[in-house]
Design an enzyme around this catalytic site. Structure first.
Site, PDB file in Angstrom:
ATOM      1  N   GLU A  64       0.834  -1.210   0.000  1.00 50.43           N
ATOM      2  CA  GLU A  64       0.000   0.000   0.000  1.00 50.43           C
ATOM      3  C   GLU A  64       0.868   1.260   0.000  1.00 50.43           C
ATOM      4  O   GLU A  64       0.477   2.290  -0.546  1.00 50.43           O
ATOM      5  CB  GLU A  64      -0.951  -0.001   1.206  1.00 50.43           C
ATOM      6  CG  GLU A  64      -1.913  -1.199   1.276  1.00 50.43           C
ATOM      7  CD  GLU A  64      -2.778  -1.382   0.022  1.00 50.43           C
ATOM      8  OE1 GLU A  64      -2.987  -0.405  -0.704  1.00 50.43           O
ATOM      9  OE2 GLU A  64      -3.218  -2.523  -0.228  1.00 50.43           O
ATOM     10  N   GLU A 111      -1.079  -0.136  -9.870  1.00 46.75           N
ATOM     11  CA  GLU A 111      -0.671  -1.442  -9.362  1.00 46.75           C
ATOM     12  C   GLU A 111       0.823  -1.652  -9.588  1.00 46.75           C
ATOM     13  O   GLU A 111       1.499  -2.306  -8.791  1.00 46.75           O
ATOM     14  CB  GLU A 111      -1.498  -2.542 -10.039  1.00 46.75           C
ATOM     15  CG  GLU A 111      -1.385  -3.908  -9.377  1.00 46.75           C
ATOM     16  CD  GLU A 111      -2.005  -3.980  -7.985  1.00 46.75           C
ATOM     17  OE1 GLU A 111      -2.723  -3.035  -7.579  1.00 46.75           O
ATOM     18  OE2 GLU A 111      -1.741  -4.986  -7.277  1.00 46.75           O
TER      19      GLU A 111
END
Lengths: 495, 495
Positions: free
Chosen positions: A264, A293
């Protein structure tokens, strides 16, 4: 004169402030909000959506966009205008009642999905999922017409503009040619090696959190513009100016929470590094979900699961948890963090088998959207393809075609971005290693700064001023390819 | 037909949802937000204000309000329409550029005030405070014209509709006649009594929090619709459906944090008890700041500082902190919680001397607003009046006229609501004791339910369907008076 353009900036600024407010409310909902407030919160979020939708559907926008086209704009302004037009097309292609119908149907289907998954009841979910699928095809068709592309490409454009089935098919064909034999060979080889040992817990949550914070700091996270909390499903939310990360802790295993935080943090660094001059403008946003991503996987898979970084992290873990023995050595942690094993569940998959999970979903959702398969045939098709791609068959739909929330929530066209992100991560990391001497030595010291400086210049700071492929071309010398990803897998997992 | 009325409901619903969203963002700003996000958050809040202002200034509203007037409405709908009209007047009396000018000036003045207070520099603050005062008078004059009242009454109407200088003057005259001699006699008497001992700490914050949560539960706080956190300035925020309380902890003294939590819980119970059928409508909101303060003071001053409740709380404190000795007995805690001593700082004042702090501010702000005093003369006037009302003179302006944020932030007309709240609290509590047999015995068991049932029926559930005086008349048999408050002080503090 840039009068029309500046009027547009002011309007999109307001839309993006509403989106930022929604980001904060979503974060609060997942981390702080008491359950009884769920209905009110839905109302608040729906109101923000409605008001934002009113802004993008304002009749004046079309003329302003046309007018601004002829104005004397800088390159960034021109790129911003292009992004405005893209958002305008997505916002205006679909009539308001269809947007509302999709929102209602997907909310209802998400709720039903939770039960259906728990009760392994695909048949029970089928009618609601069919509605979501039909409405998504209807919206996709409208967008396809406006964009001049196929329905699937129009859906994909929501998540990664300028990507297409044609490109994905080529990339995924490469992976399909490479992965089966390679995966089998990795598994065979790992069987012959020393097994990885899991450190024995319990591991106090406060200690896990302290390590997470320390590693976020090492990556370069700016705690003056964000924080770390707990949620059931980890995510990176909030706004680019106030990034709210979450993770979840397991007292029996610290390795997943820590790696989750690093993942994250990769997302967060992208948000924090977006061009500040273009905050609240379309061109100032992250490029798309593939690129997003790529940033989380670059920090997690490329950097943090490397032998180099683990030589830095292992003693830190050992000290924090008062660990003893071989399980705490970097060598063992590296084996733990690079174990390969085909499994049923995508979110638990390692980086070698993960692409097969994505390819399966891509093929199935395309068949559904293009009308080549009935939704009722999904479970059987899923199980067949799992067997052919990964050599295992789900014992039930709960661990098969019911495992993901994406389709029930209407996110058709999203799945490919996971694997395009993995490929982009490998490609960018290889380029960064070439460009930055001593990068791996830095990571072995827990120093991400040189990597982040490179990423900020080559990815983060570009916002949406170019396409994914253009950003990759400028940063790595090539558009998105499989080469660096395959090389990465061969180097890390090959014999 | 109620077509116009229903269209109004839909419009005010949206405004109130925006206000609720603002409530959540304010809470987050005070409790969770990293400092670096301050500017973005201001932008978000300003955008919500602007959008809300656009809604109340929408040209269609005037006609809808006139049309709805002639429609066949229920009593609640009629009351709701009246509140809509009041909000419309406040929202439309002042031109948009003046609203913006006040917002900018008061933000700038608040910032300057923090420095001015720290540096005891009234002269430095003067120009900015003058601007805020002038603009507030300009806005008050516009509202006074629209409401047909005096400028001060127009400002007061923002915080407690239907209150007026005429009423306040009468009420405060009563208090001024009573308080000086009474206060002196209480202080003399307390000197002759056993001194109150502060329990010795440190008191771990986690334990203080646990007690706070337990007492919130005892009062009846619904944790499915709210939570307790920490902020520098304690408040009750969030929304009526998701009430966010805050407190601050001091490891050396648990008594203030606990009583602070009980105070905020009183506010929270009001919000949680508002009429659910009228949520997001003007009539469903709390009646005003006097009534709001009455609910916090009722729970804190009337109920929780009573001998009865402290017989319940004392053993709980003693056990939680492993206390030993006489300092932990109910008798001593009661003496601690009812000590009277004139001081310089309003927020630290006991309930006997507190009204004098308010009367002073009321007199001074009226003089400033009505042009009877120059702002430059404020410090001297403040010090003179402190001497005459409380018998002490501030050694500097920081502990004198610079101590409160209200004026710098533009909240002229707010101060009287504190003492009207204290009077209403006493009046309501006396009525509740009359109406509910055994109320004090219930409190001695830590059971607030009977009190809350009575308050929900007589205050909370009425929302803004009647004025403060009408609600008090129905609940207690009289409009706002000083009698019950004076009786309360005589009973608790008299010899």
């Amino acid at each position: 004169m840039t009068k029309a353009y500046l009027a547009l900036e002011s309007r999109f600024r307001r839309m993006n402030i509403l989106a930022d407010i929604g980001g904060m409310l979503h974060w609060d909902m997942a981390t702080m909000m008491p359950d009884g407030a769920a209905e009110s919160r839905s109302e608040q979020l729906a109101t923000l959506d409605v008001m934002s939708n009113e802004l993008i559907k304002d009749a004046a926008l079309k003329d302003l966009l046309a007018e601004a086209e002829g104005e004397n704009l800088s390159d960034w302004q021109r790129a911003n205008l292009n992004e405005m037009k893209r958002e305008w097309v997505h916002g205006n292609a679909v009539p308001g009642d269809l947007v509302e119908a999709i929102s209602r149907a997907s909310t209802a289907c998400e709720v039903a999905w939770r039960t259906a998954r728990a009760e392994n009841d695909f048949a029970g979910l089928l009618p609601k999922l069919q509605t979501v699928l039909d409405l998504s095809i209807e919206a996709g068709t409208a967008k396809a017409e406006a964009l001049g592309c196929s329905v699937y490409d129009a859906l994909l454009d929501q998540y990664d503009p300028s990507m297409s089935c044609a490109k994905i098919d080529t990339l995924f064909a490469d992976l399909e040619a490479f992965l089966p034999d390679f995966t089998a060979s990795v598994i065979d080889r790992q069987k012959t090696e020393a097994p990885a040992h899991s450190p024995k817990g319990p591991f106090p949550i406060e200690t896990q959190k302290a390590i997470g914070l320390e590693l976020m700091k090492a990556v370069g996270f700016d705690f003056d513009h964000g924080r770390l909390d707990i949620s059931h499903h980890p995510f990176c939310g909030g706004t680019a100016d106030d990034v709210r990360l979450t993770t979840r802790y397991n007292e029996a295993d610290f390795t997943s929470a820590i790696m989750g935080v690093l993942h994250e943090t990769g997302h967060a660094m992208y948000e924090l590094g977006l061009p500040a001059d273009w905050r609240l403008q379309p061109v100032g946003k992250a490029r798309g979900m593939s690129m997003h991503e790529s940033q989380s996987l670059l920090v997690e898979m490329q950097a943090s699961r490397s032998q180099e970084f683990l030589t830095y992290a292992a003693p830190l873990f050992k000290k924090a948890f008062n660990g003893e023995g071989a399980a705490w050595e970097a060598e063992n942690l590296y084996r733990l963090y690079t174990r390969v094993e085909p499994g049923l569940i995508r979110v638990d998959a390692d980086e070698v088998t993960y692409p097969s999970h994505v390819i399966l979903r891509y093929r199935l959702e395309r068949a559904l959207i293009e009308g080549d398969m009935k939704l009722a045939d999904l479970p059987a098709a899923w199980n067949d393809m799992m067997q052919s791609l990964l050599g295992i068959t789900p014992p039930n739909d709960a661990d098969g075609c019911l495992q993901d929330i994406h389709w029930p929530s209407g996110a058709w066209g999203y799945f490919p971005t996971y694997t395009m992100g993995a490929m982009a991560a490998a490609q960018l990391f290889a380029a960064a290693r070439n460009a930055v001497p001593g990068l791996m030595d830095n990571l072995a010291q827990g120093d991400f700064a040189p990597l982040m400086i490179w990423l900020r210049a080559n990815v983060h700071g570009k916002g949406s001023s170019a396409t994914t492929d253009e950003i990759l071309q400028a940063a790595t010398g090539a558009p998105l390819q499989t080469k660096a990803f395959i090389t990465h897998l061969q180097t890390r997992y090959g014999s």
